[in-house]
Motif scaffolding. Structure first.
Motif, PDB file in Angstrom:
ATOM      1  N   PHE A 185       0.832  -1.204   0.000  1.00  0.00           N
ATOM      2  CA  PHE A 185       0.000   0.000   0.000  1.00  0.00           C
ATOM      3  C   PHE A 185       0.863   1.250   0.000  1.00  0.00           C
ATOM      4  O   PHE A 185       0.612   2.201   0.745  1.00  0.00           O
ATOM      5  CB  PHE A 185      -0.925  -0.002   1.230  1.00  0.00           C
ATOM      6  CG  PHE A 185      -1.853  -1.179   1.296  1.00  0.00           C
ATOM      7  CD1 PHE A 185      -3.095  -1.146   0.681  1.00  0.00           C
ATOM      8  CD2 PHE A 185      -1.460  -2.352   1.946  1.00  0.00           C
ATOM      9  CE1 PHE A 185      -3.955  -2.238   0.734  1.00  0.00           C
ATOM     10  CE2 PHE A 185      -2.307  -3.444   2.009  1.00  0.00           C
ATOM     11  CZ  PHE A 185      -3.553  -3.398   1.393  1.00  0.00           C
ATOM     12  N   GLY A 186       1.908   1.210  -0.811  1.00  0.00           N
ATOM     13  CA  GLY A 186       2.786   2.366  -0.916  1.00  0.00           C
ATOM     14  C   GLY A 186       3.808   2.482   0.191  1.00  0.00           C
ATOM     15  O   GLY A 186       4.492   3.500   0.301  1.00  0.00           O
ATOM     16  N   GLY A 187       3.919   1.475   1.041  1.00  0.00           N
ATOM     17  CA  GLY A 187       4.935   1.467   2.080  1.00  0.00           C
ATOM     18  C   GLY A 187       4.491   1.984   3.429  1.00  0.00           C
ATOM     19  O   GLY A 187       5.266   1.935   4.399  1.00  0.00           O
ATOM     20  N   ARG A 188       3.241   2.445   3.537  1.00  0.00           N
ATOM     21  CA  ARG A 188       2.791   3.022   4.805  1.00  0.00           C
ATOM     22  C   ARG A 188       1.277   2.888   4.937  1.00  0.00           C
ATOM     23  O   ARG A 188       0.550   3.120   3.969  1.00  0.00           O
ATOM     24  CB  ARG A 188       3.192   4.501   4.880  1.00  0.00           C
ATOM     25  CG  ARG A 188       2.702   5.256   6.121  1.00  0.00           C
ATOM     26  CD  ARG A 188       3.036   6.729   5.969  1.00  0.00           C
ATOM     27  NE  ARG A 188       2.455   7.558   7.016  1.00  0.00           N
ATOM     28  CZ  ARG A 188       3.138   8.061   8.043  1.00  0.00           C
ATOM     29  NH1 ARG A 188       4.434   7.821   8.157  1.00  0.00           N
ATOM     30  NH2 ARG A 188       2.550   8.820   8.954  1.00  0.00           N
ATOM     31  N   ILE A 189       0.811   2.516   6.123  1.00  0.00           N
ATOM     32  CA  ILE A 189      -0.615   2.517   6.415  1.00  0.00           C
ATOM     33  C   ILE A 189      -0.838   3.225   7.752  1.00  0.00           C
ATOM     34  O   ILE A 189       0.050   3.268   8.605  1.00  0.00           O
ATOM     35  CB  ILE A 189      -1.214   1.088   6.467  1.00  0.00           C
ATOM     36  CG1 ILE A 189      -0.483   0.212   7.492  1.00  0.00           C
ATOM     37  CG2 ILE A 189      -1.214   0.453   5.099  1.00  0.00           C
ATOM     38  CD1 ILE A 189      -1.096  -1.160   7.658  1.00  0.00           C
ATOM     39  N   GLU A 190      -2.025   3.811   7.906  1.00  0.00           N
ATOM     40  CA  GLU A 190      -2.404   4.492   9.133  1.00  0.00           C
ATOM     41  C   GLU A 190      -3.647   3.807   9.683  1.00  0.00           C
ATOM     42  O   GLU A 190      -4.617   3.597   8.955  1.00  0.00           O
ATOM     43  CB  GLU A 190      -2.672   5.974   8.864  1.00  0.00           C
ATOM     44  CG  GLU A 190      -1.460   6.712   8.314  1.00  0.00           C
ATOM     45  CD  GLU A 190      -1.782   8.147   7.899  1.00  0.00           C
ATOM     46  OE1 GLU A 190      -2.985   8.480   7.851  1.00  0.00           O
ATOM     47  OE2 GLU A 190      -0.841   8.907   7.628  1.00  0.00           O
ATOM     48  N   VAL A 191      -3.639   3.462  10.961  1.00  0.00           N
ATOM     49  CA  VAL A 191      -4.745   2.704  11.547  1.00  0.00           C
ATOM     50  C   VAL A 191      -5.094   3.269  12.917  1.00  0.00           C
ATOM     51  O   VAL A 191      -4.305   3.988  13.534  1.00  0.00           O
ATOM     52  CB  VAL A 191      -4.394   1.201  11.685  1.00  0.00           C
ATOM     53  CG1 VAL A 191      -4.019   0.601  10.339  1.00  0.00           C
ATOM     54  CG2 VAL A 191      -3.263   0.988  12.674  1.00  0.00           C
TER      55      VAL A 191
END
Length: 274
Positions: A185-191
């Motif tokens: 997912f582009g190298g980064r996720i926010e949760v």
């Protein structure tokens, strides 16, 4: 020797472990369910430590006399102190079979899934507080206190469980699990900060504020239901998230009991105050 285990159940899963002669598995106090009569149970303050999680026995060849016993006692006290500061259980329960195969059952404390992670000694695993259920004695359990730049940027620090060594470790979470890799997912996720269950070493875990100190940032914090912070996960590796957070479960229970403290907006106005 690979730990033979089976995770059974749906809404509230449990792990059924088949112990072979010479194998030992340990769990956090309160996670044990049942065992066969040929499995012994011993409660200790110390967790596995050192190479391969081997435990030195008092009076044994590796005890080193009084000096060795003193070092062992100090190490145990430090481990217990770390767990106390992190809000973890002070004691572990150890299970070993006597003559032939034995069976032990474990479970988490919330409705949800369990997962068996296989450590090969090359990568550690990190998990949220209270995710640990049980592990082979060859797996070392530790506490990772995170803070510094990451904690300051998010306005808070956080505590993680850390697993190293070789063998099987069993974790549990709330709701259903989903496996992701930030690299997809582009190298980064926010949760949501309460949705992180576990992740591999190499994943960078941080906490960031939701938006800036502007109109939209305040709208996110007050009405968005996430409060002031989000967790960030960056890199290439496995990440396990859960669909249910402890805070949302607690709010639902309070609401069902007529004691809802959340108010009409959630977010910043959500509180656990009684």
């Amino acid at each position: 020797m690979t730990l033979q285990q089976e995770i059974v159940g749906n809404a509230m899963q449990m792990a059924v472990v088949s112990l072979q002669p010479g194998q030992t598995v340990y769990c956090e106090a309160g996670k044990f369910l049942f065992k066969t009569t040929n499995v012994t149970m011993e409660t200790r303050l110390g967790g596995p430590s050192g190479a391969g999680g081997q435990q030195s026995q008092p009076g044994g060849s590796g005890s080193g006399g009084m000096g060795g016993l003193l070092r062992q006692a100090m190490g145990t006290a430090m481990q217990a102190g770390q767990r106390a500061l992190a809000g973890e259980s002070l004691a572990f329960q150890y299970f070993t079979t006597r003559g032939g195969e034995g069976t032990v059952g474990f479970a988490g404390v919330l409705p949800g899934e369990m997962r068996a992670l296989e450590l090969d000694g090359t990568r550690a695993w990190f998990a949220e507080k209270d995710a640990f259920v049980a592990a082979e004695s060859t797996v070392d359990f530790g506490i990772a206190f995170q803070g510094g730049r990451t904690g300051r940027s998010g306005g808070e620090g956080f505590v993680l469980e850390k697993f190293t060594g070789r063998g099987t470790v069993i974790i549990a979470g709330a709701g259903n699990f989903i496996d992701l890799n930030p690299a997809d997912f582009g190298g980064r996720i926010e949760v949501d900060t309460g949705c992180v269950v576990a992740f591999e070493e190499g994943i960078q875990y941080g906490v960031q504020r939701v938006g800036g100190l502007n109109r939209q940032g305040l709208m996110n914090a007050v009405f968005g239901g996430e409060g002031l912070s989000l967790a960030t996960l960056e890199g290439n590796g496995r990440v396990i998230l859960q669909s249910l957070t402890i805070e949302s479960l607690a709010n639902a229970l309070r609401k069902a009991q007529g004691g809802d403290k959340q108010g009409p907006t959630g977010g910043l106005f959500s509180t656990n105050a009684q």
